[in-house]
Design an enzyme around this catalytic site. Structure first.
Site, short mmCIF file in Angstrom:
data_model
loop_
_atom_site.label_atom_id
_atom_site.label_comp_id
_atom_site.label_asym_id
_atom_site.label_seq_id
_atom_site.Cartn_x
_atom_site.Cartn_y
_atom_site.Cartn_z
N ASP A 1 -1.16 6.80 6.57
CA ASP A 1 -2.20 5.74 5.93
C ASP A 1 -2.51 4.71 7.08
O ASP A 1 -1.65 3.68 7.23
CB ASP A 1 -1.80 5.23 4.80
CG ASP A 1 -2.89 4.20 4.24
OD1 ASP A 1 -4.10 4.00 4.66
OD2 ASP A 1 -2.68 3.45 3.11
N LYS B 1 -12.52 -1.34 7.18
CA LYS B 1 -11.78 -2.58 8.00
C LYS B 1 -12.02 -2.50 9.34
O LYS B 1 -12.78 -3.57 9.73
CB LYS B 1 -10.24 -2.39 7.67
CG LYS B 1 -9.91 -2.75 6.23
CD LYS B 1 -8.61 -1.96 5.86
CE LYS B 1 -8.65 -2.07 4.12
NZ LYS B 1 -8.80 -3.31 3.51
N TRP C 1 0.87 -1.36 0.26
CA TRP C 1 0.06 -0.07 -0.06
C TRP C 1 0.80 1.21 0.11
O TRP C 1 0.46 2.23 -0.59
CB TRP C 1 -1.17 -0.13 1.05
CG TRP C 1 -2.16 -1.03 0.88
CD1 TRP C 1 -2.24 -2.17 1.43
CD2 TRP C 1 -2.96 -0.90 -0.10
NE1 TRP C 1 -3.34 -2.83 0.79
CE2 TRP C 1 -3.75 -1.98 -0.14
CE3 TRP C 1 -3.34 0.13 -1.27
CZ2 TRP C 1 -5.18 -2.19 -1.07
CZ3 TRP C 1 -4.43 -0.06 -1.88
CH2 TRP C 1 -5.23 -1.14 -2.05
N1 PMP Z 1 -4.23 1.52 2.21
C1 PMP Z 1 -4.37 0.47 2.93
C2 PMP Z 1 -3.47 0.12 3.91
C3 PMP Z 1 -5.45 -0.45 2.44
O1 PMP Z 1 -5.18 -1.72 3.24
C4 PMP Z 1 -6.34 -0.38 1.67
C5 PMP Z 1 -7.31 -1.17 1.21
N2 PMP Z 1 -7.21 -2.51 1.11
C6 PMP Z 1 -6.03 0.92 0.97
C7 PMP Z 1 -5.07 1.89 1.31
C8 PMP Z 1 -6.96 1.34 -0.30
O2 PMP Z 1 -8.40 1.64 0.26
P1 PMP Z 1 -9.47 1.88 -0.86
O3 PMP Z 1 -9.79 0.41 -1.40
O4 PMP Z 1 -10.57 2.45 0.09
O5 PMP Z 1 -9.25 2.97 -1.70
#
Ligand code: PMP
Length: 365
Positions: free
Chosen positions: A175, A199, A105
Site C-alpha cells: 500500500d 495524496k 492503515w
Molecule cells: N492507505 C493509506 C496509507 C492511506 O493513507 C489511505 C487514505 N488516507 C488509504 C489507504 C485509504 O484510501 P481511500 O480513502 O482512497 O480508500
C-alpha cells in the site's frame, strides 16, 4: 497565479502543482483541438484513449516499470484494494495472507482481509505505539504465505519504510497510497503496488494498481467482475467507465514530475530536503516538540509531532493559520500535528512552517 492560495498541509486529498491546476483550468472548456472538456467526453474516444495511454506511459517512465507488470486505473480507493487483494491473491484457501503492521492503515487493510479468510500477522508495531519499523529478523512469515502486505508509508503515524522487507520470494504487496511517486522504486521486487491518487498523484477517484502479470491468474472466475483484476486488465481499465477526469489530472501530475521536476531521483532529493527542514527543528527543539516517529523510521511525506499541551497546540495552529499554513492538525486517532508535505508542497511552504515552529518554540518554552 492566484494570490490567495494558502500552504495546504492536508493529508489528502492534498495540494496539487499550481501548473497542473492552471492547465486543467485552461482545458476545462475544451481540450485544444478537441473542443470539449475531459469531463464531457466518452472514455472510448480517441482523445481520452490518448490521455490514459499517456498516464500509463508516464508512470512506466517514472518508475521504470518492467514489461511484465500491468498498470490499472481503478475506483473504490485504496480501501477497496484491502478487499480485492485477498479475494484475488489468496482465493485458493491453500495459502495465508501475511501482514506487517506499522500503523493504522496496515491495520485497516488487515481488518478487511480477515473477512476473506485466515490471515497471519508477521509483525505488529503495537507495543511501540506504531512509531517504528520492524528489524528484518523480527518478521515472522507463516508457512505457505499467499503474499506479504505492508504499508510503505503510514499516513497517520508518519512512519515510512526506506527499503522493501525481504520476503524470500513471497509476493510483496505494498500500500503506497501516501508515498507513491515520492521516490524511485525497484518495482521488480514487488508483486503488486497500489496507491489512491489523492495524496501524491492526483485527485480522489482513481487508484493506481501495478501488478505482476502472473498474479492475475490467481483471481477466481466467480468473483464479481469489478472485483477481479483480470476484468480491468483485459479491458485496458475500461471494463466499466473509468474515472476519466481523475486520470486526466494524474496524467498532468506525472507529466509535471517528468518535465518540471526531472524524474523521481530529483523528486526524492527535494523531498529529503523538505522533510529534513522540519525534522531539524524537532531535533533542535527537543523537549518542546515531540516527534512521533523514531529517527530511522521518519516519513518524507507526513511529519508528525506533539506540543507540550493542548493549549499550546491550539495556539500553534491558530498562529500557523495567520501565516497561511493550513490543515496541520493531526489525525484524530493520534492527535498532535501532522504536516503532510507531498511532492507538490512548495519548498517555501515548508520553510515557512519551519520558521513558525522555531519562533513558536522560542516564544513559548
Ligand atoms: N492507505 C493509506 C496509507 C492511506 O493513507 C489511505 C487514505 N488516507 C488509504 C489507504 C485509504 O484510501 P481511500 O480513502 O482512497 O480508500
Amino acid at each position: 497565479m492566484m494570490t490567495d492560495r494558502v500552504f495546504n498541509f492536508s493529508a489528502g486529498p492534498a495540494v496539487l502543482p499550481v501548473s497542473v491546476l492552471e492547465q486543467a483550468q485552461r482545458d476545462l472548456l475544451g481540450l485544444p483541438g478537441v473542443g470539449i472538456s475531459v469531463l464531457e467526453m466518452s472514455h472510448r474516444s480517441a482523445p481520452f484513449e490518448a490521455i490514459i495511454e499517456s498516464a500509463e506511459a508516464n508512470l512506466r517512465r517514472l518508475l521504470n516499470i518492467p514489461s511484465n507488470y500491468r498498470v490499472l486505473f481503478l475506483q473504490g480507493g485504496s480501501r477497496l484494494q484491502f478487499s480485492m487483494i485477498p479475494m484475488n491473491l489468496a482465493a485458493d484457501g491453500q495459502r495465508t495472507p501475511n501482514y506487517i503492521l506499522t500503523g493504522s492503515w496496515g491495520k485497516n487493510a488487515l481488518q478487511e482481509a480477515v473477512k476473506q479468510g485466515d490471515v497471519h500477522v508477521a509483525w505488529d508495531g503495537k507495543s511501540h505505539n506504531y512509531n517504528c519499523l520492524p528489524d528484518a529478523e523480527d518478521i515472522d512469515y507463516s508457512d505457505n504465505a499467499a503474499y506479504v502486505h505492508f504499508t510503505s508509508n503510514e499516513t497517520i503515524q508518519g512512519v515510512q519504510f526506506n527499503s522493501e522487507p525481504e520476503t524470500n520470494g513471497i509476493p510483496l504487496v505494498c500500500d503506497a497510497s501516501s508515498d507513491f511517486l515520492c521516490r524511485p522504486l525497484p518495482v521488480e521486487r514487488y508483486g503488486m503496488i497500489y496507491a489512491c491518487a489523492q495524496k501524491n498523484a492526483g485527485p480522489a477517484g482513481v487508484t493506481v494498481v501495478i501488478i505482476r502479470e502472473d498474479l492475475l491468474a490467481r483471481g477466481p472466475d466467480n468473483l464479481p467482475g469489478y472485483l477481479n483484476y483480470r476484468s480491468h486488465n483485459d479491458n485496458q481499465s475500461m471494463w466499466n467507465t473509468p474515472p476519466t477526469f481523475a486520470i486526466y489530472i494524474l496524467d498532468l501530475v506525472t507529466r509535471w514530475l517528468l518535465d518540471d521536476i526531472g524524474g523521481l531521483d530529483h523528486m526524492l532529493e527535494i523531498n529529503r530536503r523538505k522533510s529534513q527542514m522540519l525534522y531539524q527543528v524537532i531535533d533542535d527543539c527537543e523537549g518542546f516538540y515531540d516527534g512521533h516517529a523514531d529517527r530511522e523510521s521518519r516519513s518524507l511525506m507526513n511529519v508528525t509531532f506533539r506540543l507540550p499541551s493542548d493549549e499550546l497546540q491550539k495556539a500553534f495552529l491558530e498562529q500557523a493559520a495567520e501565516r497561511k499554513l493550513c490543515e496541520l492538525k493531526g489525525h484524530r486517532s493520534v492527535g498532535g500535528i501532522r504536516a503532510s508535505i507531498y511532492n507538490a508542497m512548495p519548498v517555501e511552504g515548508v520553510e515557512s512552517l519551519a520558521e513558525h515552529m522555531r519562533q513558536f518554540s522560542t516564544a513559548n518554552r
